[in-house]
Design a protein around this motif. Sequence first.
Motif, PDB file in Angstrom:
ATOM      1  N   LEU A   1       0.835  -1.199   0.000  1.00  0.00           N
ATOM      2  CA  LEU A   1       0.000   0.000   0.000  1.00  0.00           C
ATOM      3  C   LEU A   1       0.870   1.250   0.000  1.00  0.00           C
ATOM      4  O   LEU A   1       2.032   1.234   0.441  1.00  0.00           O
ATOM      5  CB  LEU A   1      -0.907   0.008   1.239  1.00  0.00           C
ATOM      6  CG  LEU A   1      -2.006  -1.064   1.294  1.00  0.00           C
ATOM      7  CD1 LEU A   1      -2.650  -1.058   2.674  1.00  0.00           C
ATOM      8  CD2 LEU A   1      -3.048  -0.834   0.212  1.00  0.00           C
TER       9      LEU A   1
ATOM     10  N   THR B   1      -1.867   5.637   2.675  1.00  0.00           N
ATOM     11  CA  THR B   1      -2.927   4.690   3.065  1.00  0.00           C
ATOM     12  C   THR B   1      -2.484   3.827   4.244  1.00  0.00           C
ATOM     13  O   THR B   1      -3.266   3.578   5.171  1.00  0.00           O
ATOM     14  CB  THR B   1      -3.311   3.799   1.877  1.00  0.00           C
ATOM     15  OG1 THR B   1      -3.709   4.632   0.779  1.00  0.00           O
ATOM     16  CG2 THR B   1      -4.449   2.868   2.242  1.00  0.00           C
TER      17      THR B   1
ATOM     18  N   ILE C   1      -6.793  -0.459  -1.751  1.00  0.00           N
ATOM     19  CA  ILE C   1      -6.745  -1.560  -0.776  1.00  0.00           C
ATOM     20  C   ILE C   1      -7.248  -2.863  -1.399  1.00  0.00           C
ATOM     21  O   ILE C   1      -6.631  -3.924  -1.261  1.00  0.00           O
ATOM     22  CB  ILE C   1      -7.576  -1.197   0.472  1.00  0.00           C
ATOM     23  CG1 ILE C   1      -6.889  -0.068   1.247  1.00  0.00           C
ATOM     24  CG2 ILE C   1      -7.771  -2.420   1.372  1.00  0.00           C
ATOM     25  CD1 ILE C   1      -7.737   0.511   2.366  1.00  0.00           C
TER      26      ILE C   1
END
Length: 475
Positions: free
Chosen positions: A364, A368, A405
């Motif tokens: 990620l 994030t 995600i």
Amino acid sequence: MTSDFLLAIRQIERERELPPELIQEIVEDALVKAYQQESEGLQSIRVEFDVDSGRLNIYRVREVVEEVRNPALEISLEDAQRVNDEVEVGELVETAATLRNFRRIGIQTVKQLIVQRVRDMERNMQLDRFSDKEGQIITGIVSRITSNGIIVSFDRIDGLLPREERIPGEKPSIGRRLKVLVKEVRRGTKDNEIILSRSDPEFVKKLFSIEVPEIAQGIVQVKEIVREAGYRTKMAVVSTQEKVDPVGACVGYKGSRVKNIVNELNGEKIDIIPWSDEPAQFIAHALSPAQVISVEIFDDHSAEVIVPDNQLSLAIGKQGQNARLANKLTTWKIDILSDTEKERLTQELRVSDLLSKPLESIGLSTRTSNLLAEAGLKYIYDLAKMTEGEVTGLPGIGDKSLEEIKEKMKENGVKLLEEGQAPPQAPESITAERKETPQAAEEASDVEDEASDDEGTSDAVEVSAEEGASAVEED
């Protein structure tokens, strides 16, 4: 001694095959006991019997004393010196007992004692002969069936086949010829016994030794054998000569040799397998007739065996019999799995390992990752147990971050929880860690509640991002 008595002794000697010196001992002992019974044990005597001529001499044995108080056991010095002038007080002296006195003894008692002693002697001789047959197979005839088992008769002696040594379900009839293993010759008990068996694994081993010349000659060796009598036997064999197939030798041409043994065992199944000093190979063979895909050996003397789905029931056997016998044969603890079950367990283990990894391991973006960390999410598991709605309910997480995600989780073989779907099981490492640190566990479990309570905040964040007032949703 009367001629009739001597003829009876000769007949016993011939019929019972007892040596003359043993007959002499038996007769002398019987006459002594009979004489003592007649005198109620008040006399001590000695008997001499010549088995060839039939001559019998009986002597009363008494102690020489000054004054006689018990005539049956004592004799005066004066009377004793008439027999032996050198005898002294305290010594024993023998005097001849008249045949007339001896004839008062019950002849029936003498006869019974001799017959009983002859039987005991004969049985001991037969037991000696059977002691050399322990571990061998012999053939007898079923003569009686009792509550203790089956009485099998041999030449002049009987053996006992106890209930626990019989093949389950076998009901031999009286008069049937029966092969049995001489398991033990018991002595020293009230009734000396020859214990027989048809359920012992050694019985099957000896049957093969009789049926297969290569085993009798030592060319083929039976390394291990286990059995559940009446159902199945497993036998591991090895050849001492490269050109001889040990399994083929035991099976015989078109199965002729093993069929004879199966018939003797009333249809009991017999698995003959090649022995190997390589555990994995030996275990695979031991599970015959099932096919084996792979065997994994572990340090704790256990093994995991993978079989095709359609072979699982065959590998385990009825009521676990095949697997149980394989365990006994190899002495390894064997766990059997189908390939589908193994694949499922492997996938579960892989997922568990993946879920226990830190969130940053899935690649990620820094922003994030930081937002998720601030929300109390540490592991992939923490994300995998959340729905899309719950993720977007986290502070700073909007649609764009959600897509990132989802994409990264998909690349790693996991995904977010769908509505109504049960959450994945927490990896043991995470469970153990959060038991040790209850505060971290509470923070992780509160993430979902915070997300649902903060939906308005999330919407505000997304609006401000669209207006350019904040860089919250910028990547």
